[in-house]
Design a protein around this motif. Structure first.
Motif, PDB file in Angstrom:
ATOM      1  N   GLY A  29       0.812  -1.207   0.000  1.00 40.97           N
ATOM      2  CA  GLY A  29       0.000   0.000   0.000  1.00 40.97           C
ATOM      3  C   GLY A  29       0.847   1.260   0.000  1.00 40.97           C
ATOM      4  O   GLY A  29       2.056   1.214   0.222  1.00 40.97           O
ATOM      5  N   THR A  30       0.191   2.380  -0.248  1.00 41.34           N
ATOM      6  CA  THR A  30       0.826   3.694  -0.174  1.00 41.34           C
ATOM      7  C   THR A  30       0.221   4.450   1.013  1.00 41.34           C
ATOM      8  O   THR A  30      -0.963   4.798   0.981  1.00 41.34           O
ATOM      9  CB  THR A  30       0.600   4.503  -1.461  1.00 41.34           C
ATOM     10  OG1 THR A  30       1.174   3.803  -2.563  1.00 41.34           O
ATOM     11  CG2 THR A  30       1.222   5.885  -1.353  1.00 41.34           C
ATOM     12  N   PRO A  31       0.997   4.692   2.074  1.00 36.63           N
ATOM     13  CA  PRO A  31       0.429   5.350   3.249  1.00 36.63           C
ATOM     14  C   PRO A  31       0.347   6.865   3.092  1.00 36.63           C
ATOM     15  O   PRO A  31       1.243   7.495   2.503  1.00 36.63           O
ATOM     16  CB  PRO A  31       1.423   4.988   4.359  1.00 36.63           C
ATOM     17  CG  PRO A  31       2.720   4.779   3.657  1.00 36.63           C
ATOM     18  CD  PRO A  31       2.384   4.256   2.290  1.00 36.63           C
ATOM     19  N   ILE A  32      -0.745   7.435   3.591  1.00 36.90           N
ATOM     20  CA  ILE A  32      -0.807   8.881   3.785  1.00 36.90           C
ATOM     21  C   ILE A  32      -1.190   9.128   5.243  1.00 36.90           C
ATOM     22  O   ILE A  32      -1.909   8.322   5.851  1.00 36.90           O
ATOM     23  CB  ILE A  32      -1.789   9.597   2.834  1.00 36.90           C
ATOM     24  CG1 ILE A  32      -3.236   9.164   3.075  1.00 36.90           C
ATOM     25  CG2 ILE A  32      -1.407   9.378   1.397  1.00 36.90           C
ATOM     26  CD1 ILE A  32      -4.225  10.059   2.336  1.00 36.90           C
ATOM     27  N   LEU A  33      -0.699  10.208   5.796  1.00 35.55           N
ATOM     28  CA  LEU A  33      -0.859  10.478   7.226  1.00 35.55           C
ATOM     29  C   LEU A  33      -2.028  11.433   7.450  1.00 35.55           C
ATOM     30  O   LEU A  33      -2.167  12.443   6.748  1.00 35.55           O
ATOM     31  CB  LEU A  33       0.428  11.062   7.797  1.00 35.55           C
ATOM     32  CG  LEU A  33       1.690  10.240   7.521  1.00 35.55           C
ATOM     33  CD1 LEU A  33       2.911  10.895   8.172  1.00 35.55           C
ATOM     34  CD2 LEU A  33       1.531   8.803   7.991  1.00 35.55           C
ATOM     35  N   ILE A  34      -2.866  11.102   8.429  1.00 35.67           N
ATOM     36  CA  ILE A  34      -4.061  11.888   8.711  1.00 35.67           C
ATOM     37  C   ILE A  34      -3.949  12.479  10.115  1.00 35.67           C
ATOM     38  O   ILE A  34      -4.249  11.804  11.110  1.00 35.67           O
ATOM     39  CB  ILE A  34      -5.337  11.042   8.586  1.00 35.67           C
ATOM     40  CG1 ILE A  34      -5.428  10.403   7.189  1.00 35.67           C
ATOM     41  CG2 ILE A  34      -6.574  11.885   8.869  1.00 35.67           C
ATOM     42  CD1 ILE A  34      -6.657   9.548   6.984  1.00 35.67           C
ATOM     43  N   PRO A  35      -3.522  13.738  10.224  1.00 36.95           N
ATOM     44  CA  PRO A  35      -3.496  14.384  11.542  1.00 36.95           C
ATOM     45  C   PRO A  35      -4.907  14.794  11.945  1.00 36.95           C
ATOM     46  O   PRO A  35      -5.733  15.133  11.091  1.00 36.95           O
ATOM     47  CB  PRO A  35      -2.619  15.608  11.314  1.00 36.95           C
ATOM     48  CG  PRO A  35      -2.819  15.940   9.873  1.00 36.95           C
ATOM     49  CD  PRO A  35      -3.037  14.621   9.166  1.00 36.95           C
ATOM     50  N   PHE A  36      -5.192  14.745  13.244  1.00 34.12           N
ATOM     51  CA  PHE A  36      -6.527  15.183  13.656  1.00 34.12           C
ATOM     52  C   PHE A  36      -6.606  16.700  13.607  1.00 34.12           C
ATOM     53  O   PHE A  36      -5.603  17.415  13.661  1.00 34.12           O
ATOM     54  CB  PHE A  36      -6.913  14.636  15.025  1.00 34.12           C
ATOM     55  CG  PHE A  36      -6.024  15.034  16.169  1.00 34.12           C
ATOM     56  CD1 PHE A  36      -6.174  16.255  16.798  1.00 34.12           C
ATOM     57  CD2 PHE A  36      -5.064  14.157  16.650  1.00 34.12           C
ATOM     58  CE1 PHE A  36      -5.379  16.618  17.861  1.00 34.12           C
ATOM     59  CE2 PHE A  36      -4.263  14.500  17.721  1.00 34.12           C
ATOM     60  CZ  PHE A  36      -4.414  15.732  18.327  1.00 34.12           C
ATOM     61  N   SER A  37      -7.823  17.192  13.460  1.00 35.21           N
ATOM     62  CA  SER A  37      -8.056  18.623  13.258  1.00 35.21           C
ATOM     63  C   SER A  37      -9.392  18.988  13.873  1.00 35.21           C
ATOM     64  O   SER A  37     -10.302  18.152  13.967  1.00 35.21           O
ATOM     65  CB  SER A  37      -8.065  18.934  11.755  1.00 35.21           C
ATOM     66  OG  SER A  37      -8.569  20.225  11.503  1.00 35.21           O
TER      67      SER A  37
END
Length: 240
Positions: free
Chosen positions: A35-43
């Motif tokens: 897979g290709t990871p992308i990072l999801i910071p909370f907001s």
């Protein structure tokens, strides 16, 4: 094209500054599994969720601090020492949106607990003090790459389909666990002291969550990569 996998981030405070963080083993596990990871910071801007959902084919709710017991209508015990309310709110809303859209979901440790709470369940806030005769689940001096205790996997579960065994040795770094199970979930693994160690969806959704940390084990125990490979295979179907 490789499926894009969202990884939920936590925060750490150092020198009076807050940093979005993630254990790099999550990133390596996703990449190694295809897979290709992308990072999801909370907001605090919930509208950001829609942007991420339009880009991802799967999501991993990662480990971290305790979820505030206020989200399941309880007051915190003194053993609950670290919560991030903003992360809790963001990820509960994020889960709701990916669940509705049938995006494949993998939960790890805190991620399992978040899923259970989001679907109406609750938690034992501290295993040691709330569950009599429980074994160790949160060692302080053990390497995260080391196996610590056994789990029993239900034969009629996705976890069994993945690992092909009813007995699995895992690592363990949690002091909380499922108490009341959420809606449309079933228990897929328990420890020998009957602590819930795995849950999954009762319907056709790919929703699997484990209480241990497989991302820390794949180098020394490559069988744990199978969990990420299966999850990413299911996420890849979103591209078909």
């Amino acid at each position: 094209m490789k499926p894009i996998i969202g990884l939920a981030l936590s925060n750490r405070v150092k020198s009076k500054k807050a940093y979005s963080v993630i254990n790099n083993d999550y990133i390596k596990a996703v990449q190694k599994a295809g897979g290709t990871p992308i990072l999801i910071p909370f907001s605090d801007n919930i509208e950001n969720i829609k942007v991420y959902i339009d880009k991802i084919q799967g999501i991993i709710f990662t480990g971290g601090e305790d979820i505030s017991p206020l989200f399941y209508n309880e007051e915190p015990r003194k053993e609950v020492q670290c919560i991030i309310e903003e992360r809790d709110k963001f990820e509960l809303e994020l889960f709701k949106e990916v669940y509705i859209k049938n995006i494949p979901i993998l939960g790890i440790c805190r991620g399992l607990q978040l899923i259970n709470i989001a679907l109406g369940g609750n938690l034992y806030q501290d295993i040691k003090f709330q569950i009599p005769n429980s074994y160790g689940h949160a060692p302080r001096q053990t390497l995260r790459s080391n196996l610590y205790h056994s789990v029993k996997i239900e034969k009629s579960s996705r976890l069994f389909d993945i690992f092909k065994t009813e007995d699995l040795k895992v690592n363990s770094f949690h002091h909380q666990s499922v108490k009341k199970l959420g809606e449309n979930l079933k228990i897929s693994a328990v420890s020998n002291d009957n602590i819930v160690e795995g849950i999954e969806s009762t319907n056709d959704k790919f929703l699997v969550a484990v209480q241990w940390h497989p991302e820390n084990l794949i180098e020394n125990h490559p069988e744990f990569l199978k969990l990420f490979q299966t999850f990413i295979y299911m996420a890849g179907k979103e591209l078909a």
